[in-house]
Scaffold this motif. Structure first.
Motif, PDB file in Angstrom:
ATOM      1  N   GLY A  68      17.666  50.199-110.775  1.00 24.39           N
ATOM      2  CA  GLY A  68      16.423  49.433-110.776  1.00 24.39           C
ATOM      3  C   GLY A  68      15.591  49.738-109.536  1.00 24.39           C
ATOM      4  N   TYR A  69      16.245  49.841-108.388  1.00 26.47           N
ATOM      5  CA  TYR A  69      15.532  50.187-107.154  1.00 26.47           C
ATOM      6  C   TYR A  69      15.019  51.629-107.206  1.00 26.47           C
ATOM      7  N   PHE A  70      15.882  52.544-107.648  1.00 22.82           N
ATOM      8  CA  PHE A  70      15.466  53.944-107.729  1.00 22.82           C
ATOM      9  C   PHE A  70      14.289  54.112-108.698  1.00 22.82           C
ATOM     10  N   SER A  71      14.349  53.428-109.821  1.00 20.08           N
ATOM     11  CA  SER A  71      13.270  53.554-110.811  1.00 20.08           C
ATOM     12  C   SER A  71      11.968  52.966-110.298  1.00 20.08           C
ATOM     13  N   ALA A  72      12.062  51.889-109.533  1.00 16.99           N
ATOM     14  CA  ALA A  72      10.856  51.306-108.939  1.00 16.99           C
ATOM     15  C   ALA A  72      10.222  52.292-107.964  1.00 16.99           C
ATOM     16  N   MET A  73      11.060  52.978-107.178  1.00 11.77           N
ATOM     17  CA  MET A  73      10.537  53.980-106.256  1.00 11.77           C
ATOM     18  C   MET A  73       9.855  55.115-107.015  1.00 11.77           C
ATOM     19  N   ARG A  74      10.461  55.545-108.099  1.00 10.45           N
ATOM     20  CA  ARG A  74       9.865  56.605-108.913  1.00 10.45           C
ATOM     21  C   ARG A  74       8.485  56.179-109.425  1.00 10.45           C
ATOM     22  N   GLN A  75       8.351  54.915-109.809  1.00  7.56           N
ATOM     23  CA  GLN A  75       7.062  54.456-110.323  1.00  7.56           C
ATOM     24  C   GLN A  75       6.006  54.425-109.228  1.00  7.56           C
ATOM     25  N   TYR A  76       6.374  53.981-108.022  1.00 11.70           N
ATOM     26  CA  TYR A  76       5.424  54.014-106.904  1.00 11.70           C
ATOM     27  C   TYR A  76       4.978  55.449-106.636  1.00 11.70           C
ATOM     28  N   TYR A  77       5.931  56.350-106.669  1.00 12.07           N
ATOM     29  CA  TYR A  77       5.674  57.773-106.425  1.00 12.07           C
ATOM     30  C   TYR A  77       4.687  58.323-107.456  1.00 12.07           C
ATOM     31  N   VAL A  78       4.929  58.023-108.710  1.00 14.58           N
ATOM     32  CA  VAL A  78       4.060  58.504-109.791  1.00 14.58           C
ATOM     33  C   VAL A  78       2.671  57.873-109.687  1.00 14.58           C
ATOM     34  N   ASP A  79       2.626  56.588-109.400  1.00 14.00           N
ATOM     35  CA  ASP A  79       1.337  55.891-109.326  1.00 14.00           C
ATOM     36  C   ASP A  79       0.467  56.441-108.200  1.00 14.00           C
ATOM     37  N   SER A 109      25.343  60.089-100.236  1.00 18.50           N
ATOM     38  CA  SER A 109      26.646  60.540-100.719  1.00 18.50           C
ATOM     39  C   SER A 109      27.178  59.687-101.863  1.00 18.50           C
ATOM     40  N   SER A 110      26.990  58.383-101.783  1.00 16.82           N
ATOM     41  CA  SER A 110      27.595  57.487-102.761  1.00 16.82           C
ATOM     42  C   SER A 110      26.807  57.355-104.054  1.00 16.82           C
ATOM     43  N   ASP A 111      25.535  57.788-104.054  1.00 15.72           N
ATOM     44  CA  ASP A 111      24.709  57.476-105.224  1.00 15.72           C
ATOM     45  C   ASP A 111      23.698  58.561-105.588  1.00 15.72           C
ATOM     46  N   PHE A 112      23.873  59.779-105.070  1.00 15.65           N
ATOM     47  CA  PHE A 112      22.841  60.787-105.325  1.00 15.65           C
ATOM     48  C   PHE A 112      22.692  61.169-106.800  1.00 15.65           C
ATOM     49  N   PRO A 113      23.764  61.170-107.623  1.00 15.04           N
ATOM     50  CA  PRO A 113      23.524  61.503-109.032  1.00 15.04           C
ATOM     51  C   PRO A 113      22.621  60.481-109.724  1.00 15.04           C
ATOM     52  N   GLU A 114      22.821  59.206-109.421  1.00 14.60           N
ATOM     53  CA  GLU A 114      21.972  58.165-110.009  1.00 14.60           C
ATOM     54  C   GLU A 114      20.524  58.323-109.543  1.00 14.60           C
ATOM     55  N   ALA A 115      20.346  58.654-108.254  1.00 16.26           N
ATOM     56  CA  ALA A 115      18.999  58.839-107.728  1.00 16.26           C
ATOM     57  C   ALA A 115      18.286  59.984-108.450  1.00 16.26           C
ATOM     58  N   ILE A 116      18.997  61.076-108.670  1.00 15.90           N
ATOM     59  CA  ILE A 116      18.396  62.218-109.374  1.00 15.90           C
ATOM     60  C   ILE A 116      18.031  61.833-110.803  1.00 15.90           C
ATOM     61  N   ARG A 117      18.919  61.144-111.476  1.00 18.54           N
ATOM     62  CA  ARG A 117      18.625  60.738-112.856  1.00 18.54           C
ATOM     63  C   ARG A 117      17.413  59.814-112.932  1.00 18.54           C
ATOM     64  N   CYS A 118      17.154  59.092-111.847  1.00 16.77           N
ATOM     65  CA  CYS A 118      16.006  58.181-111.815  1.00 16.77           C
ATOM     66  C   CYS A 118      14.742  58.835-111.266  1.00 16.77           C
ATOM     67  N   GLY A 119      14.818  60.132-110.885  1.00 14.72           N
ATOM     68  CA  GLY A 119      13.599  60.824-110.489  1.00 14.72           C
ATOM     69  C   GLY A 119      13.561  61.440-109.112  1.00 14.72           C
ATOM     70  N   ALA A 120      14.577  61.247-108.276  1.00 17.48           N
ATOM     71  CA  ALA A 120      14.573  61.863-106.944  1.00 17.48           C
ATOM     72  C   ALA A 120      14.500  63.377-107.061  1.00 17.48           C
ATOM     73  N   ASN A 121      13.769  64.012-106.162  1.00 21.76           N
ATOM     74  CA  ASN A 121      13.810  65.472-106.097  1.00 21.76           C
ATOM     75  C   ASN A 121      14.311  65.963-104.741  1.00 21.76           C
ATOM     76  N   MET A 122      14.779  65.023-103.904  1.00 18.89           N
ATOM     77  CA  MET A 122      15.498  65.349-102.682  1.00 18.89           C
ATOM     78  C   MET A 122      16.563  64.288-102.464  1.00 18.89           C
ATOM     79  N   VAL A 123      17.790  64.738-102.170  1.00 22.62           N
ATOM     80  CA  VAL A 123      18.875  63.804-101.867  1.00 22.62           C
ATOM     81  C   VAL A 123      19.440  64.149-100.501  1.00 22.62           C
ATOM     82  N   ARG A 124      19.897  63.112 -99.780  1.00 19.56           N
ATOM     83  CA  ARG A 124      20.379  63.272 -98.415  1.00 19.56           C
ATOM     84  C   ARG A 124      21.886  62.988 -98.405  1.00 19.56           C
ATOM     85  N   VAL A 125      22.673  64.037 -98.311  1.00 18.66           N
ATOM     86  CA  VAL A 125      24.125  63.927 -98.478  1.00 18.66           C
ATOM     87  C   VAL A 125      24.819  64.359 -97.194  1.00 18.66           C
ATOM     88  N   GLY A 126      25.700  63.515 -96.681  1.00 14.99           N
ATOM     89  CA  GLY A 126      26.410  63.828 -95.446  1.00 14.99           C
ATOM     90  C   GLY A 126      27.911  63.870 -95.605  1.00 14.99           C
TER      91      GLY A 126
END
Length: 243
Positions: free
Chosen positions: A184-195, A214-231
């Motif tokens: 829900g948070y990731f999708s909200a960010m995607r909508q702000y980005y698109v708007d 690290s813990s959630d990058f696949p979900e972020a990508i599925r919700c629209g992220a095009n950069m993930v920060r993994v350590g």
């Protein structure tokens, strides 16, 4: 850190890197995109220079540091010819002078005071610094970021400053009890980005939506992220910082 510890962290990277790339590719496909549409930024907080350069030699092309002092300690030795260097941590205005001209992007723009300092120092150096606006998507008091309801006004004001260019948005969602809440948070960010992208504002390109770690990058990508920060998923658990 001992030579053995260096070797262990290098081995961790060699084992984890292809696995993470595969996970990213699957998540990208799930969202209707190609693996190449997603940038892996390695979060290198507490990762020794030798290990970072080893990772770059294995194909890593983008890193992000959280702390100004740590970045400065590593900077001269980094293989910058083969890797993009960005700043991803919370930033005080009095530290901006150490970053302008050294990093390609500051991902944590969260106040007009900080924007004006980036603008001032970048303009004085004849540079344009790329920035991402950090959004406090969970409205958490202990985190930086612009509140969602103030985001558009903030972008509109910051974009008018010389010496910086708004290249996208960044967020760190709250810890969530389930993936539905997290997405829900990731999708909200995607909508702000698109708007914001749809408004086609001058000096705003919306090239990057940086979210997912690290813990959630696949979900972020599925919700629209095009950069993930993994350590830690790349290098293993973080080492105890030096005093």
């Amino acid at each position: 850190m001992t030579e053995r510890s260096f070797s262990e962290r290098m081995a961790n990277f060699d084992e984890n890197y292809p696995v993470i790339l595969e996970e990213m590719a699957r998540a990208a496909a799930d969202s209707g995109r190609e693996a190449g549409d997603i940038t892996l930024l390695a979060a290198t907080k507490t990762v020794p220079l030798e290990v970072i350069n080893h990772a770059i030699g294995r194909g890593l092309s983008c890193i992000g540091e959280n702390r100004v002092q740590e970045l400065l300690e590593k900077y001269d030795g980094l293989d910058k010819g083969h890797c993009d260097v960005q700043f991803i941590g919370r930033l005080q205005t009095n530290k901006v002078k150490y970053l302008v001209g050294k990093v390609s992007c500051i991902q944590s723009l969260d106040s007009m005071k900080l924007a004006r300092e980036i603008s001032r120092l970048s303009s004085a150096a004849g540079l344009v610094t790329q920035v991402l606006v950090e959004v406090n998507i969970g409205r958490e008091e202990n985190k930086g970021g612009v509140l969602p309801e103030a985001l558009l006004e903030f972008v509109d004001e910051a974009r008018q400053l010389p010496g910086l260019h708004i290249s996208g948005l960044m967020a760190i969602p709250p810890v969530c009890v389930n993936k539905t809440e997290l997405c829900g948070y990731f999708s909200a960010m995607r909508q702000y980005y698109v708007d914001i992208a749809a408004k086609r504002l001058d000096n705003v390109s919306m090239d990057r939506l940086s979210m997912g770690m690290s813990s959630d990058f696949p979900e972020a990508i599925r919700c629209g992220a095009n950069m993930v920060r993994v350590g830690s998923s790349l290098f293993g658990p973080r080492q105890t910082p030096r005093p």
